[in-house]
Scaffold this active site. Structure first.
Site, PDB file in Angstrom:
ATOM      1  CB  SER A 132      -0.912   0.006   1.323  1.00 38.27           C
ATOM      2  OG  SER A 132      -1.752   1.019   1.237  1.00 38.27           O
ATOM      3  CE1 TYR A 146       0.380   5.211  -5.513  1.00 41.00           C
ATOM      4  CE2 TYR A 146       0.228   6.673  -3.824  1.00 41.00           C
ATOM      5  CZ  TYR A 146       0.593   5.426  -4.538  1.00 41.00           C
ATOM      6  OH  TYR A 146       1.599   4.981  -3.532  1.00 41.00           O
ATOM      7  CE  LYS A 150      -0.176   1.973  -3.910  1.00 38.90           C
ATOM      8  NZ  LYS A 150       0.264   0.595  -4.421  1.00 38.90           N
TER       9      LYS A 150
END
Length: 276
Positions: A132, A146, A150
């Protein structure tokens, strides 16, 4: 009998350093990447199989898993490391690049996980480590895509932690901070449209902060992450989350301790966004 780890995105950065680390500890390593014909260093190591795997290509996943089992007999650990960061104003991103970010970081991770689960379930054991980021617990400006991926990795990993325990399979999440890799190069997809003038002060402030000596000096080497991955795989605990890097510890401690408003004000000041 030596244990075996399959690593995605092993051509550079965290993936490559981790492959070398596990090999040095006597493990078998299935080092996968999209272009194995370009790899020269890992191919020279004993007990390392370099093979093609593109997380967006299900056939390549099946082939890599089968090749690894054929070579070493068993896959004990999967490291889902492949991924990249898409940054920039959401409005500037074409939909195909939005799709690519989620296909790689989320759908691809799930596809590889599904690819090894039947094997691990049949063995009644296994460990899956998902890379992660601090960006799975907090966000930076321009990171809508992004951070979205995550945060998804964090959620799906936590759910799998419950789900797979009955099959004897452990799930681990590793959360690196800023790492001195090529994330800002081929692993970084930046999109901007200067005609969208409203966003440009944020773009300039963020890149100015990220490029500052203060920020770059806090970046950890990839070996720091490899060491944490090793700990996660070998510590024998059911610990779910592991932080990698001093900045990861500091930032995530602050995020946990502070309310939203206080944390956001502090981060804006650190990035110079409070002056806009």
């Amino acid at each position: 009998m030596a244990q075996t780890i399959l690593i995605t995105g092993a051509s550079s950065g965290i993936g490559k350093v981790t492959a070398k680390h596990f090999q040095a500890q006597g493990w078998n390593v299935i080092a996968t990447m999209r272009s194995p014909d370009k790899e020269e260093e890992l191919t020279e190591l004993d007990n390392v199989l370099v093979t093609r795997l593109d997380v967006t290509d299900e056939a390549s996943i099946a082939d890599a898993v089968a090749a690894g089992i054929a070579r070493f007999g068993q896959i004990d650990v999967l490291l889902n490391n492949a991924g990249y960061g898409a940054y920039g104003p959401l409005e500037a991103f074409p939909m195909e690049r939005i799709q690519r970010q989620f296909d790689t970081n989320v759908i691809g991770l799930l596809a590889v996980t599904k690819g090894v689960l039947p094997h691990m379930r049949a063995n009644g054991s296994g460990t899956i480590v998902n890379i992660s980021s601090i960006g799975g617990q907090m966000t930076f400006p321009l990171g809508t895509l992004y951070h979205g991926t995550k945060f998804a990795v964090e959620g799906l990993s936590e759910a799998l932690h419950y789900e797979l325990a009955a099959a004897g399979i452990k799930i681990k999440i590793v959360e690196p901070g800023m790492i001195a890799t090529d994330f800002g190069g081929r692993s970084f997809d930046f999109v901007n449209d200067e005609a969208m003038t409203e966003y440009q002060p944020v773009v300039q402030a963020l890149f100015g902060a990220w490029g500052s000596p203060e920020m770059t000096s806090r970046a950890s080497q990839p070996q720091v992450v490899a060491d944490v991955i090793w700990q996660a795989v070998t510590d024998g605990t059911d610990t779910l989350r592991y932080r990698a890097g001093a900045d990861a510890v500091e930032l995530l401690d602050n995020r946990k301790a502070l309310d939203d408003a206080t944390f956001i004000v502090g981060l804006k000041a650190q990035l110079g966004l409070d002056k806009l």
